[in-house]
Each structure stands twice: as structure tokens, then as C-alpha cells.
Design a protein around this motif. Structure first.
Motif, PDB file in Angstrom:
ATOM      1  N   GLU A   1      -2.755  -6.003  -8.191  1.00  8.15           N
ATOM      2  CA  GLU A   1      -4.080  -6.245  -8.775  1.00  8.15           C
ATOM      3  C   GLU A   1      -5.138  -5.373  -8.105  1.00  8.15           C
ATOM      4  OE1 GLU A   1      -7.091  -7.722 -11.113  1.00  8.15           O
ATOM      5  OE2 GLU A   1      -4.907  -7.769 -11.364  1.00  8.15           O
ATOM      6  N   GLY A   2      -4.990  -5.229  -6.777  1.00  8.91           N
ATOM      7  CA  GLY A   2      -5.946  -4.386  -6.062  1.00  8.91           C
ATOM      8  C   GLY A   2      -5.856  -2.933  -6.498  1.00  8.91           C
ATOM      9  N   TYR A   3      -4.631  -2.451  -6.750  1.00 12.04           N
ATOM     10  CA  TYR A   3      -4.504  -1.069  -7.222  1.00 12.04           C
ATOM     11  C   TYR A   3      -5.091  -0.924  -8.621  1.00 12.04           C
ATOM     12  CZ  TYR A   3      -2.452   3.307  -8.810  1.00 12.04           C
ATOM     13  OH  TYR A   3      -2.292   4.574  -9.338  1.00 12.04           O
ATOM     14  N   ARG A   4      -4.860  -1.950  -9.465  1.00 10.89           N
ATOM     15  CA  ARG A   4      -5.358  -1.863 -10.834  1.00 10.89           C
ATOM     16  C   ARG A   4      -6.879  -1.728 -10.873  1.00 10.89           C
ATOM     17  NH1 ARG A   4      -7.443  -4.864 -14.778  1.00 10.89           N
ATOM     18  NH2 ARG A   4      -7.636  -6.681 -13.405  1.00 10.89           N
ATOM     19  N   VAL A   5      -7.587  -2.407  -9.940  1.00 15.25           N
ATOM     20  CA  VAL A   5      -9.054  -2.355  -9.934  1.00 15.25           C
ATOM     21  C   VAL A   5      -9.583  -1.300  -8.977  1.00 15.25           C
ATOM     22  CG1 VAL A   5      -9.218  -4.782 -10.595  1.00 15.25           C
ATOM     23  CG2 VAL A   5      -9.211  -4.173  -8.168  1.00 15.25           C
ATOM     24  N   GLY A   6      -8.634  -0.553  -8.353  1.00  9.00           N
ATOM     25  CA  GLY A   6      -9.066   0.550  -7.514  1.00  9.00           C
ATOM     26  C   GLY A   6      -9.358   0.220  -6.077  1.00  9.00           C
ATOM     27  N   LYS A   7      -8.915  -0.944  -5.595  1.00  7.89           N
ATOM     28  CA  LYS A   7      -9.178  -1.316  -4.196  1.00  7.89           C
ATOM     29  C   LYS A   7      -8.098  -0.786  -3.250  1.00  7.89           C
ATOM     30  CE  LYS A   7     -11.820  -5.525  -5.118  1.00  7.89           C
ATOM     31  NZ  LYS A   7     -11.906  -6.996  -4.893  1.00  7.89           N
ATOM     32  N   PHE A   8      -6.832  -0.677  -3.716  1.00  6.86           N
ATOM     33  CA  PHE A   8      -5.734  -0.222  -2.858  1.00  6.86           C
ATOM     34  C   PHE A   8      -5.141   1.051  -3.426  1.00  6.86           C
ATOM     35  CE2 PHE A   8      -5.282  -5.004  -2.359  1.00  6.86           C
ATOM     36  CZ  PHE A   8      -6.027  -5.044  -1.184  1.00  6.86           C
ATOM     37  N   ASP A   9      -4.503   1.820  -2.523  1.00 12.00           N
ATOM     38  CA  ASP A   9      -3.860   3.043  -3.002  1.00 12.00           C
ATOM     39  C   ASP A   9      -2.436   2.740  -3.468  1.00 12.00           C
ATOM     40  OD1 ASP A   9      -2.399   2.657  -0.716  1.00 12.00           O
ATOM     41  OD2 ASP A   9      -3.228   4.358   0.379  1.00 12.00           O
ATOM     42  N   LEU A  10      -1.794   3.756  -4.048  1.00 14.26           N
ATOM     43  CA  LEU A  10      -0.458   3.574  -4.619  1.00 14.26           C
ATOM     44  C   LEU A  10       0.580   3.270  -3.552  1.00 14.26           C
ATOM     45  CD1 LEU A  10       1.370   3.694  -7.111  1.00 14.26           C
ATOM     46  CD2 LEU A  10       1.652   6.154  -6.683  1.00 14.26           C
ATOM     47  N   THR A  11       0.460   3.929  -2.417  1.00 15.58           N
ATOM     48  CA  THR A  11       1.458   3.751  -1.348  1.00 15.58           C
ATOM     49  C   THR A  11       1.521   2.302  -0.883  1.00 15.58           C
ATOM     50  OG1 THR A  11       1.194   6.028  -0.597  1.00 15.58           O
ATOM     51  CG2 THR A  11       2.132   4.448   0.968  1.00 15.58           C
ATOM     52  N   ALA A  12       0.364   1.678  -0.692  1.00 13.41           N
ATOM     53  CA  ALA A  12       0.339   0.283  -0.247  1.00 13.41           C
ATOM     54  C   ALA A  12       0.980  -0.633  -1.278  1.00 13.41           C
ATOM     55  CB  ALA A  12      -1.095  -0.150   0.037  1.00 13.41           C
ATOM     56  N   THR A  13       0.743  -0.338  -2.554  1.00 19.87           N
ATOM     57  CA  THR A  13       1.319  -1.168  -3.618  1.00 19.87           C
ATOM     58  C   THR A  13       2.836  -1.014  -3.691  1.00 19.87           C
ATOM     59  OG1 THR A  13      -0.729  -0.885  -4.869  1.00 19.87           O
ATOM     60  CG2 THR A  13       1.187  -1.737  -6.059  1.00 19.87           C
ATOM     61  N   LEU A  14       3.295   0.240  -3.613  1.00 26.23           N
ATOM     62  CA  LEU A  14       4.749   0.473  -3.649  1.00 26.23           C
ATOM     63  C   LEU A  14       5.433  -0.139  -2.438  1.00 26.23           C
ATOM     64  CD1 LEU A  14       4.954   4.151  -4.969  1.00 26.23           C
ATOM     65  CD2 LEU A  14       5.171   2.001  -6.256  1.00 26.23           C
ATOM     66  N   ASP A  15       4.789  -0.067  -1.285  1.00 24.36           N
ATOM     67  CA  ASP A  15       5.363  -0.691  -0.080  1.00 24.36           C
ATOM     68  C   ASP A  15       5.466  -2.200  -0.251  1.00 24.36           C
ATOM     69  OD1 ASP A  15       5.646   1.725   1.155  1.00 24.36           O
ATOM     70  OD2 ASP A  15       3.810   1.582   2.353  1.00 24.36           O
ATOM     71  N   ALA A  16       4.433  -2.810  -0.849  1.00 24.87           N
ATOM     72  CA  ALA A  16       4.469  -4.257  -1.073  1.00 24.87           C
ATOM     73  C   ALA A  16       5.587  -4.626  -2.043  1.00 24.87           C
ATOM     74  CB  ALA A  16       3.120  -4.735  -1.602  1.00 24.87           C
ATOM     75  N   ARG A  17       5.757  -3.814  -3.081  1.00 22.47           N
ATOM     76  CA  ARG A  17       6.833  -4.087  -4.028  1.00 22.47           C
ATOM     77  C   ARG A  17       8.198  -3.905  -3.379  1.00 22.47           C
ATOM     78  NH1 ARG A  17       6.748  -0.379  -9.044  1.00 22.47           N
ATOM     79  NH2 ARG A  17       7.868   1.035  -7.632  1.00 22.47           N
ATOM     80  N   ARG A  18       8.345  -2.867  -2.580  1.00 19.14           N
ATOM     81  CA  ARG A  18       9.607  -2.629  -1.888  1.00 19.14           C
ATOM     82  C   ARG A  18       9.935  -3.795  -0.948  1.00 19.14           C
ATOM     83  NH1 ARG A  18       8.277   1.862  -0.041  1.00 19.14           N
ATOM     84  NH2 ARG A  18       8.923   3.052  -1.901  1.00 19.14           N
ATOM     85  N   SER A  19       8.920  -4.296  -0.279  1.00 21.46           N
ATOM     86  CA  SER A  19       9.126  -5.449   0.606  1.00 21.46           C
ATOM     87  C   SER A  19       9.556  -6.676  -0.185  1.00 21.46           C
ATOM     88  CB  SER A  19       7.838  -5.749   1.364  1.00 21.46           C
ATOM     89  OG  SER A  19       7.994  -6.902   2.179  1.00 21.46           O
ATOM     90  N   LEU A  20       8.976  -6.864  -1.373  1.00 21.01           N
ATOM     91  CA  LEU A  20       9.358  -7.997  -2.216  1.00 21.01           C
ATOM     92  C   LEU A  20      10.811  -7.878  -2.648  1.00 21.01           C
ATOM     93  CD1 LEU A  20       8.787 -10.496  -3.923  1.00 21.01           C
ATOM     94  CD2 LEU A  20       7.841  -8.989  -5.690  1.00 21.01           C
ATOM     95  N   ILE A  21      11.206  -6.675  -3.073  1.00 16.19           N
ATOM     96  CA  ILE A  21      12.597  -6.465  -3.508  1.00 16.19           C
ATOM     97  C   ILE A  21      13.557  -6.733  -2.355  1.00 16.19           C
ATOM     98  CG2 ILE A  21      14.236  -4.743  -4.343  1.00 16.19           C
ATOM     99  CD1 ILE A  21      11.885  -3.428  -5.827  1.00 16.19           C
ATOM    100  N   GLU A  22      13.235  -6.218  -1.183  1.00 18.64           N
ATOM    101  CA  GLU A  22      14.105  -6.408  -0.016  1.00 18.64           C
ATOM    102  C   GLU A  22      14.196  -7.886   0.363  1.00 18.64           C
ATOM    103  OE1 GLU A  22      12.383  -3.902   2.915  1.00 18.64           O
ATOM    104  OE2 GLU A  22      13.256  -2.044   2.107  1.00 18.64           O
TER     105      GLU A  22
END
Length: 431
Positions: free
Chosen positions: A377-398
Motif C-alpha cells: 500500500e505504501g508503494y502504491r501511494v508513493g511512500k515506499f520504494d520498490l525494493t522495500a516492497t519486494l523484500d517484504a513480499r519475499r519475507s512473506l513467501i519465506e
């Protein structure tokens, strides 16, 4: 045949049943073709039961047990008597010329085994048959345990495939978010390429995970000798609960490995008694009738034959059998000690695996899901960068994969502990 799974499996299961009992040998195993209803969903109980009844290793051991029982029946038989006919004093010279003075002797002889050899031989053969039956039970338990573990691995592979596909779908959906930001000029085009690359990689993982499901299904089917997947899976939730809450309580039953070790010691002891009886010589008694042709008279005759035990008292065979008995008794003691150690070790592993799963499911997974939701959500509204979002998703998958791995570990350790102490479904007569 296509594997049918109706829903994702959150836990695999089997209710704890009071009391423990192992199958008594393999005397009731039917050696022949058995038909199974392939339309009925395969459960953990059914997979274990099918392995016990149709595993080639179990059927082979069952045949050997039946053969050993036939050997024991043979050992109980009396020795056959012998019949001999002799003709002498013919075709000689003088008064013995031609057949005028020949003599014919008919003799029936019977060898009598002294030292109670026949009974001891039968006893030794019965002990060998009991050993073969016990070894068949060991093979049966091994096949059941293998089928149970492969069933759990198949379920975990399916769960992993579900997570992989969900992750790929999540990545594809997120690529749409990146596309809209790039189109709006809020993100650089390389971010879209990176997001699409991540989505493609996750889809490749999902494709590989589906292949693992099929591979695990084939491995399970091979336990009962099927070259293809000949079952469907149930979609109902099952839970494998650990007996006594993961504690290692003494079992009133006897583990097949220990029973086999004790049967081996009994067989070696019986063989020692049989070898000791070999010091007694066997007596052959004979009786018959002799006819004298020149006079037409006849007479009875009797005889006794006894070997002289001058050089051989069977002492070396007795000594060898005694040493093997000592070895078998030591082996039984070792098996019992190792089973106790394995039981305590598995109970500790069950407790540790349960704690790990509870921590992952209760804390790590909810936090990882919350972190990814917030990052996306933060990336969608421009608060976070792509790397932080992908890292969060990778952590969720793991974390999701770690939950599946922890659940499989708990279920596997629990299954092994149940097999060790004879808890359900590793109990009862083999049908």
C-alpha cells in the motif's frame, strides 16, 4: 491418474486412540492381487493400511514366513523306514552253482533319533518360523512408516505448490500496480521490468512445485508396487496429534524390531539345544526274513546298528551355536536400548517442532502478512520504494514456506513416534 485435491490442507491428522498393539506377524497377509477402490479419497490411514497389505517387500517376507512354517512342519516328521532285499549264494561253483542254494533276505530298517532330536529339531524350526514372522512384521512397519511419511510429504508438496502459485499471482497483481505508477510517471520503467522478472521467476517456482506434487504422488504409489498414481486425495482437514502430548511414555506392546531380536535369540538358543543333542548317536534297528532255497526253510533276523562316537561328538557345532546365541542375546539388548533412546529423542523433537510451528503460525506469519500489506500500500501511494516492497513480499513467501516446513516436521516426527510406540494407525491385525 490425475491427483484430485479439493482444498488446501492446513493440518494432517489422526485421532489418538487408547492402547497400543502391533500386528502379530504376517500370517494373515493375503499374497495375491487385491483390488482397491481408486475413486475413494486416499487418507493417511488408508495409505498406511495399503502399504501393509500390498507392499512387495511385505508380501515377500510373508511368503518367507509361510515357507518357514512349512519347514517347521517338515521337521516334525519321523524319518522314513528303509526296505532292502538281498540275494546271495547263487551262480557260484560246486554246491552253489546256479540258483539251487541261493538265499533271499528281506529287511525293514528304521533309524531312531536319540537325544530327543526330532522334538528339538521341530522346536528349532518353529523358532525360525517365529523369527521369519517377526521379521515380516518389521518389514510391514517399515513400509507403513514410509507410506505415512510420503503421504505427509505429498500433502506438504501440495501446500507448497499452493503457496508458490499464490505468490506468483500476488507478484503478477503487484506488477499491475507498478505498471500504473510507471504510466503515471511516478516510477521509473526499470522498476516495471524488475517487477515482471520477479513475477516470472515466482511463476517458474510454482510450475516446479506442481511437478513436485506429481513426483511425491508417484513415490507414494510405488510403496505398494504401483507404477502410476492410482489414488485421489481427500480435501478434508486431518490432524496428526502427538501421543501423550509429545512425552515418551513406556509402551505395553513390543516393537517389531525388538520382537524380531528376541525371536532371533530364541531361535539361536533352540539351535544350540539341537546341536547339543547331536552328540547322541542315532540307532538303526532292522528286522526281516531270510529264505533258504535249497531247503525251502525260512528264518527271521533282527539287527541293531549304532555309530561309534569316537572322533565326533558334535562339540564344535554346539560351541558355535552357543556363541551365536550369545550374539543374538546381545543384539536384543542393543535393540531395546536404541529403541528407548529413539523414543526419547523423537519425543523431544516433537516438542521442539510444535514450539517452532506455534511461533511461526502465531507470530511470524501474521507479522509478515501485515508487513507486506503495508509495504504494498505504501508503494502504491508513493511512500515506499520498490525494493522495500519486494523484500517484504519475499519475507512473506519465506515465512509461509517455513510454516509448511515446520508443520511437515512436526507431523513426520509425530508419525515416527506413533510408529515406535504402536499408536494408531500402526496397530491391529494386518487385514
Amino acid at each position: 491418474m490425475k491427483i484430485l485435491i479439493c482444498s488446501a490442507i492446513t493440518a494432517l491428522a489422526l485421532p489418538v486412540m487408547a492402547g497400543t498393539a502391533y500386528a502379530q506377524g504376517c500370517s494373515s497377509v493375503y499374497v495375491g492381487a487385491t483390488d482397491y477402490d481408486q475413486s475413494r479419497p486416499l487418507t493417511l490411514d488408508a495409505a498406511i493400511a495399503r502399504a501393509a497389505n500390498a507392499s512387495p517387500e511385505v508380501l515377500t517376507a510373508a511368503l518367507e514366513a509361510k515357507a518357514s512354517s512349512a519347514d517347521a512342519d517338515q521337521a516334525s516328521r519321523w524319518l522314513n523306514p528303509s526296505l532292502s532285499v538281498e540275494t546271495e549264494n547263487f551262480a557260484g561253483s560246486g554246491s552253489l552253482e546256479g540258483f539251487n542254494a541261493y538265499e533271499t533276505t528281506l529287511v525293514v530298517a528304521q533309524t531312531l533319533q536319540l537325544g530327543d532330536k526330532r522334538r528339538l529339531s521341530e522346536r528349532a524350526a518353529r523358532a525360525e518360523a517365529a523369527l521369519a514372522s517377526a521379521e515380516c512384521s518389521v518389514r510391514s512397519l517399515e513400509a507403513q512408516k514410509l507410506a505415512g511419511e510420503l503421504y505427509l510429504e505429498l500433502r506438504a508438496a501440495y501446500d507448497m505448490a499452493e503457496v508458490a502459485q499464490a505468490s506468483a499471482d500476488l507478484a503478477s497483481e503487484f506488477s499491475g500496480v507498478v505498471q500504473r505508477r510507471v504510466d503515471a510517471g511516478a516510477s521509473a520503467p526499470p522498476e516495471l521490468l524488475r517487477a515482471r522478472a520477479e513475477a516470472a521467476a515466482l511463476q517458474a517456482v510454482a510450475d516446479g512445485a506442481r511437478g513436485q506434487v506429481e513426483a511425491k504422488g508417484l513415490a507414494l504409489a510405488s510403496v505398494w508396487g504401483s507404477p502410476e498414481i492410482d489414488f485421489v486425495l481427500s480435501g478434508t482437514a486431518e490432524i496428526v496429534t502427538d501421543p501423550a502430548g509429545g512425552s515418551a511414555q513406556p509402551d505395553s506392546g513390543v516393537h517389531p524390531s525388538l520382537a524380531a531380536a528376541k525371536a532371533g535369540a530364541t531361535a539361536r538358543s533352540a539351535a544350540t539345544d539341537r546341536a547339543r543333542a547331536g552328540a547322541w548317536p542315532d540307532i538303526t534297528v532292522s528286522a526281516g526274513v531270510r529264505r533258504f532255497e535249497d531247503t525251502g526253510d525260512s528264518a527271521f533276523l533282527a539287527g541293531v546298528s549304532v555309530p561309534l562316537p569316537v572322533f565326533d561328538h558334535n562339540q564344535d557345532a554346539t560351541r558355535a551355536a552357543g556363541l551365536r546365541t550369545q550374539s543374538a542375546e546381545l543384539s536384543a539388548q542393543t535393540v531395546e536400548a536404541r529403541l528407548r533412546a529413539e523414543q526419547a529423542s523423537l519425543a523431544a523433537q516433537v516438542r521442539a517442532a510444535k514450539s517452532r510451528l506455534q511461533r511461526l503460525e502465531g507470530e511470524a506469519l501474521p507479522l509478515a502478512e501485515e508487513a507486506y500489506t503495508a509495504a504494498a500500500e505504501g508503494y502504491r501511494v508513493g511512500k515506499f520504494d520498490l525494493t522495500a516492497t519486494l523484500d517484504a513480499r519475499r519475507s512473506l513467501i519465506e515465512t509461509r514456506a517455513a510454516v509448511i516446513d515446520a508443520r511437515l516436521a512436526l507431523q513426520t516426527y509425530t508419525l515416527r513416534l506413533r510408529a515406535l510406540i504402536g499408536a494408531a494407525p500402526f496397530e491391529g491385525e494386518i487385514q
